[in-house]
Design a protein around this motif. Sequence first.
Motif, PDB file in Angstrom:
ATOM      1  N   GLU A  47       0.835  -1.199   0.000  1.00  0.00           N
ATOM      2  CA  GLU A  47       0.000   0.000   0.000  1.00  0.00           C
ATOM      3  C   GLU A  47       0.867   1.245   0.000  1.00  0.00           C
ATOM      4  N   VAL A  48       0.430   2.259  -0.717  1.00  0.00           N
ATOM      5  CA  VAL A  48       1.138   3.535  -0.749  1.00  0.00           C
ATOM      6  C   VAL A  48       0.125   4.651  -0.514  1.00  0.00           C
ATOM      7  N   LEU A  49       0.461   5.548   0.404  1.00  0.00           N
ATOM      8  CA  LEU A  49      -0.371   6.734   0.628  1.00  0.00           C
ATOM      9  C   LEU A  49       0.512   7.936   0.353  1.00  0.00           C
ATOM     10  N   GLU A  77       3.586   7.492   2.711  1.00  0.00           N
ATOM     11  CA  GLU A  77       3.658   6.346   3.609  1.00  0.00           C
ATOM     12  C   GLU A  77       3.461   5.114   2.744  1.00  0.00           C
ATOM     13  N   ALA A  78       4.411   4.185   2.802  1.00  0.00           N
ATOM     14  CA  ALA A  78       4.290   2.989   1.972  1.00  0.00           C
ATOM     15  C   ALA A  78       4.676   1.783   2.805  1.00  0.00           C
ATOM     16  N   ASN A  79       4.002   0.687   2.577  1.00  0.00           N
ATOM     17  CA  ASN A  79       4.404  -0.527   3.283  1.00  0.00           C
ATOM     18  C   ASN A  79       4.105  -1.767   2.468  1.00  0.00           C
ATOM     19  N   THR A  80       4.923  -2.790   2.695  1.00  0.00           N
ATOM     20  CA  THR A  80       4.729  -4.061   2.001  1.00  0.00           C
ATOM     21  C   THR A  80       5.192  -5.185   2.913  1.00  0.00           C
ATOM     22  N   ARG A  81       4.641  -6.366   2.700  1.00  0.00           N
ATOM     23  CA  ARG A  81       5.056  -7.501   3.513  1.00  0.00           C
ATOM     24  C   ARG A  81       6.325  -8.112   2.926  1.00  0.00           C
ATOM     25  N   VAL A  82       7.218  -8.526   3.814  1.00  0.00           N
ATOM     26  CA  VAL A  82       8.440  -9.195   3.382  1.00  0.00           C
ATOM     27  C   VAL A  82       8.401 -10.592   3.971  1.00  0.00           C
ATOM     28  N   GLY A  83       8.491 -11.585   3.112  1.00  0.00           N
ATOM     29  CA  GLY A  83       8.432 -12.959   3.601  1.00  0.00           C
ATOM     30  C   GLY A  83       7.077 -13.252   4.199  1.00  0.00           C
ATOM     31  N   LYS A  84       7.073 -14.061   5.254  1.00  0.00           N
ATOM     32  CA  LYS A  84       5.809 -14.558   5.789  1.00  0.00           C
ATOM     33  C   LYS A  84       5.166 -13.567   6.749  1.00  0.00           C
ATOM     34  N   SER A  85       5.966 -12.897   7.572  1.00  0.00           N
ATOM     35  CA  SER A  85       5.350 -12.124   8.646  1.00  0.00           C
ATOM     36  C   SER A  85       6.144 -10.878   9.024  1.00  0.00           C
ATOM     37  N   SER A  86       6.794 -10.251   8.060  1.00  0.00           N
ATOM     38  CA  SER A  86       7.501  -9.003   8.329  1.00  0.00           C
ATOM     39  C   SER A  86       6.971  -7.911   7.424  1.00  0.00           C
ATOM     40  N   LYS A  87       7.131  -6.678   7.893  1.00  0.00           N
ATOM     41  CA  LYS A  87       6.694  -5.546   7.080  1.00  0.00           C
ATOM     42  C   LYS A  87       7.823  -4.562   6.909  1.00  0.00           C
TER      43      LYS A  87
END
Lengths: 269, 401
Positions: free
Chosen positions: B337-339, B357-367
Amino acid sequence: MLKQYKPTSWLSLLLAAGLALSAASGQVNAETTNKGLEIAKERKARDKGWGDSESTSQMILRNAQGDQSIREMRIQALEVQGDGDKGLTIFDEPRDVKGSAFLNFSHINEPDDQWLYLPALKRVKRIASRNKSGPFMGSEFAYEDLASFEVEKYTYQYLRDETVNGELCWVIESIPTDKYSGYSKQISWIDQSEYRVQKIEFYDRKQALLKTLTFADYKLYLNKYWRAHTMTMTNHQTGKSTDMIAKEINFKVGLSDTDFNQNSLRRAR
Amino acid sequence: MKKIVNTLFAFASLNYLPISQAVEYEYLGSIGAQARYFTQETQDPEQTEQQFSLYAEPEVYFQWNDGNDSLTFKPFARLDSADDERTHFDIRELFWLHVQDDWELRVGINKVFWGVTETLHLVDIVNQTDAIEAFDGEEKLGQPMVQFSMYKDWGYLDLFILPYFRERTYAGREGRLRGPFLIDTDNPVYESDKEERHIDFAANWRNSYDFLDVSLNVFKGTSREPNFIPKLVNGVPTGEIVPFYPQITQFGAVMQYVSEAWLWKMEAINRTGDLIDDFNALVGGFEYTMVGINDSSTDLGWVVEYAYDERDASQVATQNDLSVAARIALNDIDSTEVLIGLSHDLEFTDSRAMFIEANTRVGKSSKLILDMWLFNGDDPQDISSQFKNEDFIQVSYEWYF
């Protein structure tokens, strides 16, 4: 499958009569429409009375390269007579969305009411009703694919008989009545032995085949209600797919209306 | 399901309690690492240009009595390389919850959120802002409270007794995003002689009428938002400022209307007090979501909000401001997601802030999370101008368990 559920005989007669008529007259369209509608009504009628349920499910999301990601959730559902059902979905995996919960009131003739609870902010966010065609949790299932089946949501056309998954099926074309559906039409294969959906093809707004949903591992609950434990949605345009696997389903667990409001959404665990 | 029935606590084996007395528990939370880099020269040479920190927010949850009673404990801690004030610990939650038919009781430290808007949270007054934690006011300190909630056919009603006040957190001497004046948080001044032990009260009613959500609320007690007074030692200003927390009464109203792809939102408050200038403030606008743009699975949402406050720009940044933001949700496996947005002051037209503000999941359970803020505007009459040198970029990595 000790107790086979037989289609009511009046319906068979009606269908047979309908077929005979359609062959004999120019009223093909009206007859096939009627037959499609009757099958949809009987499908809904057979699923009446399940009350409430609680299930644990897993979604396996795959992209075209074969990478996969797992979602885990618990779903509480309540049957509502005369309207769409209520549902509360609590997410367990991935861990960064753990504790998020989704409350949905399906409606027959108006947009669904939807709320999302974000535990980090302790905030309940209302979701604009237009988003029904959007993906659920990044999967190939749209929100509208997971809403309860209601007869009035579509107009129907019986197309033909065909065997799928070893079951003789009626093939029905369903056109959504809601202009905000993501689909121009759906083709459903409904088995003639138990009125279970075996397969659905979804066509996008440009009439191109978008997705196919197949149903497997049907189990019978309370001697009456069939539930597919594996649903596989394949997107033909992107090569992505999602398996929705029900690990456990329990019926009549004692849920009531008070378990489906914004307060219960806030404290859902 | 991660809930584990703990047989040690399953008193059923002791044969005098029914099986429903089994205690279930759950353990979850997150650990994070964060780097922040400030691109402009500091206003005070003691301030840092970059800071690194580690933080953790574990959570333990116990439930018994068929889930009708539960205990939640959620502490939070951050260790910061540069700012002593930002190195802090807080109990975000430690409360007992009892649920009974159509009412609930919570006793302990907890957080509640009121409101519907995105760019400004006007009515959200119960919890103090943990301003040192997040610049945008989204992080809150745990608030000691007794909360009684009920749900009837006329709506949801929450009643609060708030027996202890939490001071707002601010950056320290070496810290950033504090402007040119150092805020002395060790010597706050209160209107009430009970200081932080003043007992505050709040109530919130809300209900939905088809597509319309309405909420009315009232708060009486210590203002969460301080005024500032110069710090004097022997009658001489030290150059530092001290927060002053007045007693206030605040009425709030919230409305939200859902129509197809539109969410129309409004929040308004009226705040009065013996030692403040009474004022009204308003924030309102819409969120419009376009689902599946260009036949992709990407959603594009527009957030447009206008904020008005009767106080002037020397007291509050959002006195006459328009914010426009785009929220892009890729709906991919990694929930990217990017805001991206812009806040613009309609009065001091040089004054604006841009944020990503941007975020993405890395691997199974990290952001992986990126935050960026750029500020413009140097009119000293505008309080926002204190941030003119505070442009920053921040990268966080959070692991969830």
